[in-house]
Design a protein around this motif. Structure first.
Motif, PDB file in Angstrom:
ATOM      1  N   GLY A 127       0.823  -1.293  -0.076  1.00  0.00           N
ATOM      2  CA  GLY A 127       0.024   0.104  -0.047  1.00  0.00           C
ATOM      3  C   GLY A 127       0.829   1.312   0.013  1.00  0.00           C
ATOM      4  N   TYR A 128       1.910   1.104   0.753  1.00  0.00           N
ATOM      5  CA  TYR A 128       2.900   2.299   0.854  1.00  0.00           C
ATOM      6  C   TYR A 128       3.631   2.543  -0.725  1.00  0.00           C
ATOM      7  N   ALA A 170       2.332   1.762  -3.611  1.00  0.00           N
ATOM      8  CA  ALA A 170       1.256   2.240  -4.243  1.00  0.00           C
ATOM      9  C   ALA A 170       1.249   3.471  -4.155  1.00  0.00           C
ATOM     10  N   ALA A 171       1.003   4.090  -2.935  1.00  0.00           N
ATOM     11  CA  ALA A 171       0.722   5.387  -2.660  1.00  0.00           C
ATOM     12  C   ALA A 171       1.840   6.243  -3.098  1.00  0.00           C
ATOM     13  N   LEU A 172       3.039   5.800  -3.266  1.00  0.00           N
ATOM     14  CA  LEU A 172       4.225   6.434  -3.672  1.00  0.00           C
ATOM     15  C   LEU A 172       4.516   6.252  -5.358  1.00  0.00           C
ATOM     16  N   ALA A 188      -3.490  -3.044  -7.417  1.00  0.00           N
ATOM     17  CA  ALA A 188      -2.412  -2.016  -7.503  1.00  0.00           C
ATOM     18  C   ALA A 188      -1.340  -2.486  -7.967  1.00  0.00           C
TER      19      ALA A 188
END
Length: 149
Positions: free
Chosen positions: A97-98, A100-102, A124
């Motif tokens: 998730g981290y 993907a957020a980046l 993702a």
């Protein structure tokens, strides 16, 4: 072209070594979390002092480990996240998730029986592999344009 690859997730099998060995000769550098389970669990109290409560023991370790994990993911071109057969591996899901957020390129590596449980993580990712050699072939293709065989 060269790639920085962060190998995240499950620490109980040799999947990282398989990828690193398979990628020899490619312009790839690898990084990963600390894979010594005891060292990873106990780093916070070993460095910052004992905690009588297991929650704070684990919390200190998680915070210290997060320094390495954040740096590794932020500096990576590609993040490979392995979900293995044992344990829940919530940390691997968090890392995905981290990443993907980046906006990082993510390759998820997991056995087929985890397909349903990981469908949001897969959505993702740019690739979903089942075996370490598939990850190596993705890296080879990205770097050289060569197909397997």
């Amino acid at each position: 072209m060269s790639l920085k690859v962060y190998l995240s997730g499950e620490i109980h099998t040799d999947w990282r070594e398989q990828i690193v060995e398979g990628a020899k000769g490619l312009d790839v550098s690898f990084d990963s979390p600390v894979t010594d389970h005891a060292a990873s669990d106990d780093c916070g109290v070993a460095i910052l002092g004992a905690e009588p409560d297991k929650y704070w023991h684990d919390h200190k370790g998680a915070m210290v480990n997060a320094i390495r994990t954040r740096k590794g993911i932020e500096g990576a071109d590609v993040v490979v996240v392995r979900f293995g057969d044992k344990y829940k591996q919530w940390n691997a899901a968090f890392d995905a998730g981290y990443a993907a957020a980046l906006g990082k390129s993510i390759i998820v590596l997991n056995p087929p029986e985890h397909q349903h449980a990981l469908k949001e993580v897969h959505a993702a990712a740019l690739a979903v592999a089942q075996e370490p050699p598939q990850v190596v072939e993705i890296l080879r293709y990205v770097l050289t344009g060569s197909l397997p065989g």
